[in-house]
Design an enzyme around this catalytic site. Structure first.
Site, PDB file in Angstrom:
ATOM      1  N   GLU A 184      80.422  64.763  72.567  1.00  0.00           N
ATOM      2  CA  GLU A 184      81.141  66.019  72.828  1.00  0.00           C
ATOM      3  C   GLU A 184      80.234  66.949  73.616  1.00  0.00           C
ATOM      4  OE1 GLU A 184      82.382  68.154  69.373  1.00  0.00           O
ATOM      5  OE2 GLU A 184      83.500  66.485  68.497  1.00  0.00           O
ATOM      6  N   GLU A 213      86.671  78.147  68.949  1.00  0.00           N
ATOM      7  CA  GLU A 213      86.888  76.714  68.759  1.00  0.00           C
ATOM      8  C   GLU A 213      88.273  76.272  69.209  1.00  0.00           C
ATOM      9  OE1 GLU A 213      86.054  75.752  64.731  1.00  0.00           O
ATOM     10  OE2 GLU A 213      83.903  76.160  64.898  1.00  0.00           O
ATOM     11  N   LYS A 271      92.342  75.070  64.873  1.00  0.00           N
ATOM     12  CA  LYS A 271      90.894  75.038  64.669  1.00  0.00           C
ATOM     13  C   LYS A 271      90.455  76.337  63.987  1.00  0.00           C
ATOM     14  CE  LYS A 271      88.459  72.140  66.093  1.00  0.00           C
ATOM     15  NZ  LYS A 271      88.052  71.641  67.399  1.00  0.00           N
ATOM     16  N   GLU A 284      93.509  73.781  70.760  1.00  0.00           N
ATOM     17  CA  GLU A 284      94.056  73.407  69.453  1.00  0.00           C
ATOM     18  C   GLU A 284      94.148  74.656  68.571  1.00  0.00           C
ATOM     19  OE1 GLU A 284      92.596  69.399  67.871  1.00  0.00           O
ATOM     20  OE2 GLU A 284      90.955  70.008  69.188  1.00  0.00           O
TER      21      GLU A 284
END
Length: 337
Positions: free
Chosen positions: A261, A320, A315, A312
């Site tokens: 990542e 994030e 999260k 997203e």
């Protein structure tokens, strides 16, 4: 008219591309997380990967609907079990067999599985000591099923290092040295890299008085850190080489690393998060890792996964939630692919 030898060369590249994804010198992927309540259906997501010519995908657990969508796609898949399942794999070969037979074997004829990640950032932590035994048992299960291309590894956070500055001082904490030695021994046997999560964004945003934007985003024109014979123009290389140094200190400098990542958020912590910063970091990172190694490993073009495909909304916090290249509508957050 194209000569026959050229046709043969092109055909060979096309055959190799789904497995290696380096026909153009790149070994690049994008993580696909599902922590959102408004994400598009997996079949549309996989089609988006194909349209963007992204040849590698990392998913965090074996979602059947995602695996079904990946059948026949030619996209190379990195996948792992849930962290909470690792302890059972470490103590029970039957549990490891069941996981492989349920989540890998039914798809193995139609999906290229590359790496099986046994643990996502569980080292250091209470689950970490289970990882070597779990890796061994999952590897045994893969071998028993005749799945030879998929290799086991694990994913470490930056906190696995007790020291990281300068990069040559990189060292694993004494509490995990035995675990890391066991993992590295397996990786040597498998000829598989150790996967690491590398986030210059968080280092920069937490200490901007000592870490410059230029060093964090690959725009420095002069070395920022001089570490013996090694010169560091960017923080990413320094963070990666700290892991290389740590592996050397446990006598496994021959184990390569790959990035599981890395990315940059667009919202939530201005001025450090922004579309412009994310685009700059990711574009410069792409150019860097497809052409250069690190100062400590200059000839090694490192496989790298960007984080991540979509924003997203489930999260933990706004930063994030906003690492994605795309909104859930599949519209790009900024031009990239």
């Amino acid at each position: 008219m194209v000569p026959k030898f050229a046709q043969l060369f092109v055909s060979t590249l096309l055959l190799l591309t789904p497995l290696l994804s380096i026909a153009d010198g790149r070994d690049i992927g994008v993580c696909y997380g599902l922590n959102g309540d408004n994400l598009p259906p997996p079949n549309e997501v996989i089609n988006l990967y194909k349209r963007c010519q992204i040849d590698n995908i990392r998913i965090y657990q074996p979602y059947p609907e995602v695996l079904e969508a990946l059948r026949g796609s030619g996209i190379s898949v990195t996948i792992g079990p849930r962290n909470e399942d690792i302890a059972s794999f470490a103590t029970s070969q039957d549990a490891a067999n069941d996981w492989v037979n349920t989540n890998i074997v039914p798809y193995a004829d139609d999906i290229v599985f590359r790496w099986i990640t046994i643990g996502n950032e569980v080292i250091p932590g209470p689950l970490g000591s289970n990882v070597p035994a779990a890796m061994n048992n999952i590897r045994n299960a893969l071998d028993s099923a005749g799945i030879t291309l998929a290799k086991v590894t694990t994913v470490l956070p930056g906190t696995a290092l007790a020291a990281s500055y300068p990069p040559s001082a990189g060292a694993f904490g004494s509490d995990i040295t035995e675990t890391m030695t066991g993992i590295a021994a397996i990786l040597v046997q498998e000829d598989t890299p150790l996967l690491i999560n590398v986030y210059p964004y968080f280092a920069y945003a937490s200490d901007p008085s000592h870490i410059s934007a230029q060093y964090a985003m690959f725009t420095s024109t002069a070395p920022v850190v001089i570490d013996g014979s090694f010169q560091y123009f960017n923080l990413f290389d320094a963070m990666v080489d700290a892991f290389n140094a740590a592996l050397e200190k446990i006598n496994f400098g021959n184990v390569k690393v790959a990035v599981a990542e890395t990315g940059w958020s667009t919202v939530g912590n201005e001025p450090y998060t922004s579309v412009a910063n994310a685009q700059t970091y990711n574009r410069n990172l792409l150019n860097h890792v497809t052409q250069n190694g690190t100062p400590r490993r200059p000839d090694y073009i490192m496989p790298t996964f960007f984080f991540e495909m979509f924003n997203e909304d489930l999260k933990g916090n706004v930063v994030e939630q906003n690492f994605g290249f795309f909104y859930p509508s599949m519209q790009p957050v900024y031009p990239f692919w």
